[in-house]
Design a protein around this motif. Structure first.
Motif, mmCIF file in Angstrom:
data_model
loop_
_atom_site.group_PDB
_atom_site.id
_atom_site.type_symbol
_atom_site.label_atom_id
_atom_site.label_comp_id
_atom_site.label_asym_id
_atom_site.label_seq_id
_atom_site.Cartn_x
_atom_site.Cartn_y
_atom_site.Cartn_z
ATOM 1 N N ARG A 141 26.407 48.094 23.039
ATOM 2 C CA ARG A 141 25.609 47.939 24.263
ATOM 3 C C ARG A 141 25.303 46.475 24.585
ATOM 4 N NH1 ARG A 141 25.463 51.394 27.861
ATOM 5 N NH2 ARG A 141 23.329 51.011 28.412
ATOM 6 N N ARG A 142 25.449 45.578 23.617
ATOM 7 C CA ARG A 142 25.230 44.159 23.891
ATOM 8 C C ARG A 142 26.386 43.552 24.659
ATOM 9 N NH1 ARG A 142 24.937 42.254 17.972
ATOM 10 N NH2 ARG A 142 26.583 43.778 18.037
ATOM 11 N N SER A 143 27.542 44.174 24.585
ATOM 12 C CA SER A 143 28.751 43.648 25.202
ATOM 13 C C SER A 143 28.914 44.185 26.630
ATOM 14 C CB SER A 143 29.971 44.037 24.359
ATOM 15 O OG SER A 143 31.155 43.552 24.949
ATOM 16 N N VAL A 144 29.288 43.288 27.526
ATOM 17 C CA VAL A 144 29.548 43.658 28.915
ATOM 18 C C VAL A 144 31.040 43.524 29.171
ATOM 19 C CG1 VAL A 144 29.136 43.013 31.323
ATOM 20 C CG2 VAL A 144 27.262 42.925 29.676
ATOM 21 N N ARG A 145 31.622 44.571 29.742
ATOM 22 C CA ARG A 145 33.041 44.558 30.088
ATOM 23 C C ARG A 145 33.165 44.345 31.590
ATOM 24 N NH1 ARG A 145 36.018 45.748 25.956
ATOM 25 N NH2 ARG A 145 37.859 46.450 27.060
ATOM 26 N N LEU A 146 34.193 43.600 31.984
ATOM 27 C CA LEU A 146 34.431 43.303 33.393
ATOM 28 C C LEU A 146 35.671 44.046 33.860
ATOM 29 C CD1 LEU A 146 33.817 39.455 33.262
ATOM 30 C CD2 LEU A 146 32.190 41.261 33.865
ATOM 31 N N THR A 147 35.551 44.643 35.018
ATOM 32 C CA THR A 147 36.673 45.374 35.596
ATOM 33 C C THR A 147 36.720 45.129 37.097
ATOM 34 O OG1 THR A 147 37.731 47.552 35.725
ATOM 35 C CG2 THR A 147 35.344 47.505 35.950
ATOM 36 N N LEU A 148 37.909 45.247 37.662
ATOM 37 C CA LEU A 148 38.058 45.049 39.100
ATOM 38 C C LEU A 148 37.683 46.321 39.848
ATOM 39 C CD1 LEU A 148 41.478 43.168 39.453
ATOM 40 C CD2 LEU A 148 39.183 42.214 39.311
ATOM 41 N N THR A 149 37.120 46.145 41.027
ATOM 42 C CA THR A 149 36.908 47.254 41.943
ATOM 43 C C THR A 149 38.210 47.451 42.718
ATOM 44 O OG1 THR A 149 36.202 45.790 43.714
ATOM 45 C CG2 THR A 149 34.467 46.641 42.228
ATOM 46 N N GLU A 150 38.245 48.453 43.561
ATOM 47 C CA GLU A 150 39.413 48.664 44.418
ATOM 48 C C GLU A 150 39.634 47.442 45.310
ATOM 49 O OE1 GLU A 150 42.794 50.281 45.384
ATOM 50 O OE2 GLU A 150 41.439 51.272 43.980
ATOM 51 N N ALA A 151 38.551 46.888 45.859
ATOM 52 C CA ALA A 151 38.660 45.681 46.691
ATOM 53 C C ALA A 151 39.160 44.494 45.863
ATOM 54 C CB ALA A 151 37.308 45.347 47.327
ATOM 55 N N GLY A 152 38.724 44.395 44.612
ATOM 56 C CA GLY A 152 39.181 43.326 43.731
ATOM 57 C C GLY A 152 40.665 43.441 43.433
ATOM 58 N N ARG A 153 41.138 44.673 43.221
ATOM 59 C CA ARG A 153 42.575 44.875 42.982
ATOM 60 C C ARG A 153 43.387 44.492 44.221
ATOM 61 N NH1 ARG A 153 40.485 48.749 39.706
ATOM 62 N NH2 ARG A 153 40.311 50.382 41.272
ATOM 63 N N ALA A 154 42.874 44.845 45.396
ATOM 64 C CA ALA A 154 43.579 44.508 46.637
ATOM 65 C C ALA A 154 43.617 42.993 46.837
ATOM 66 C CB ALA A 154 42.901 45.187 47.829
ATOM 67 N N ARG A 155 42.506 42.317 46.562
ATOM 68 C CA ARG A 155 42.452 40.855 46.724
ATOM 69 C C ARG A 155 43.403 40.193 45.736
ATOM 70 N NH1 ARG A 155 37.872 38.103 48.627
ATOM 71 N NH2 ARG A 155 37.675 40.056 49.764
ATOM 72 N N ALA A 156 43.421 40.653 44.491
ATOM 73 C CA ALA A 156 44.324 40.090 43.482
ATOM 74 C C ALA A 156 45.780 40.326 43.868
ATOM 75 C CB ALA A 156 44.025 40.682 42.110
ATOM 76 N N ALA A 157 46.092 41.495 44.408
ATOM 77 C CA ALA A 157 47.465 41.794 44.831
ATOM 78 C C ALA A 157 47.881 40.876 45.981
ATOM 79 C CB ALA A 157 47.591 43.258 45.248
ATOM 80 N N ALA A 158 46.972 40.640 46.931
ATOM 81 C CA ALA A 158 47.277 39.748 48.057
ATOM 82 C C ALA A 158 47.520 38.324 47.563
ATOM 83 C CB ALA A 158 46.148 39.775 49.078
ATOM 84 N N LEU A 159 46.716 37.865 46.621
ATOM 85 C CA LEU A 159 46.887 36.516 46.072
ATOM 86 C C LEU A 159 48.184 36.415 45.275
ATOM 87 C CD1 LEU A 159 43.221 35.758 45.075
ATOM 88 C CD2 LEU A 159 44.596 34.480 46.728
ATOM 89 N N THR A 160 48.498 37.433 44.505
ATOM 90 C CA THR A 160 49.739 37.436 43.729
ATOM 91 C C THR A 160 50.942 37.361 44.655
ATOM 92 O OG1 THR A 160 48.719 38.682 41.935
ATOM 93 C CG2 THR A 160 51.122 38.752 42.066
ATOM 94 N N GLU A 161 50.907 38.129 45.731
ATOM 95 C CA GLU A 161 52.005 38.101 46.703
ATOM 96 C C GLU A 161 52.130 36.712 47.331
ATOM 97 O OE1 GLU A 161 53.109 40.153 50.959
ATOM 98 O OE2 GLU A 161 52.002 41.360 49.503
ATOM 99 N N LEU A 162 51.006 36.117 47.683
ATOM 100 C CA LEU A 162 51.014 34.779 48.275
ATOM 101 C C LEU A 162 51.576 33.741 47.300
ATOM 102 C CD1 LEU A 162 50.116 32.797 50.542
ATOM 103 C CD2 LEU A 162 47.959 32.605 49.294
ATOM 104 N N ILE A 163 51.118 33.779 46.062
ATOM 105 C CA ILE A 163 51.554 32.810 45.056
ATOM 106 C C ILE A 163 53.054 32.910 44.797
ATOM 107 C CG2 ILE A 163 51.375 32.240 42.591
ATOM 108 C CD1 ILE A 163 48.337 33.018 42.887
ATOM 109 N N HIS A 164 53.587 34.125 44.844
ATOM 110 C CA HIS A 164 55.003 34.326 44.552
ATOM 111 C C HIS A 164 55.890 34.338 45.802
ATOM 112 C CE1 HIS A 164 54.382 34.908 40.298
ATOM 113 N NE2 HIS A 164 53.364 35.683 40.583
#
Length: 155
Positions: A91-114
């Motif tokens: 319980r002391r540890s916090v895990r980070l995960t993407l939301t649906e919007a975060g996945r979409a933003r990361a996909a858009a950036l990945t497409e742009l970078i490549h």
């Protein structure tokens, strides 16, 4: 910036100026088009690449301290791109995960970078782009190696 005043500047200095100007443009683009800072983009892309991770692991992969990452994640969470989740096993540890919007933003950036969209008319030419790429890779690979002194030309 007056390009005429830069025409006689040594190549190494031009490289530094070009990196600085390109970094400023990229940061402005990230902020205006994607609502992200450079640090926010790195954290977002790290989570996208590795999946759900503990806060400390994201900080390590982003080369920042966990305390520094906290503010970055606060912004990403506020913008609906990342969620914090308590680790059920620790319980002391916090895990980070993407939301649906975060996945979409990361996909858009990945497409742009490549996308390999040219930065200038010079790198639009594949032969010139290959020379530029070779030069930049050699500069990067040289890393901390001191440059050999240049010999004076002989007549």
């Amino acid at each position: 910036m007056d390009l005429v005043t830069l025409s006689d500047v040594p190549l190494g200095r031009l490289l530094v100026v070009a990196g600085h100007v390109t970094g400023q443009r990229w940061n402005r683009f990230l902020a205006e088009e994607h609502g992200l800072s450079q640090a926010g983009m790195v954290a977002l892309m790290t989570i996208a690449q590795h999946g759900e991770l503990p806060h400390r692991a994201v900080a390590e992969r982003c080369f920042v301290r966990p305390a520094t990452l906290t503010g970055i994640v606060d912004t990403l969470e506020r913008d609906g791109l990342v969620e914090r989740q308590r680790d059920e096993a620790d319980r002391r540890s916090v895990r980070l995960t993407l939301t649906e919007a975060g996945r979409a933003r990361a996909a858009a950036l990945t497409e742009l970078i490549h996308s390999e969209r040219p930065l200038t008319s010079v790198d639009a030419d594949p032969a010139k782009a290959a020379v530029i790429r070779e030069f930049l890779l050699e500069v990067i690979a040289a890393g901390d190696e001191p440059s050999p002194p240049l010999e004076a030309p002989t007549c």
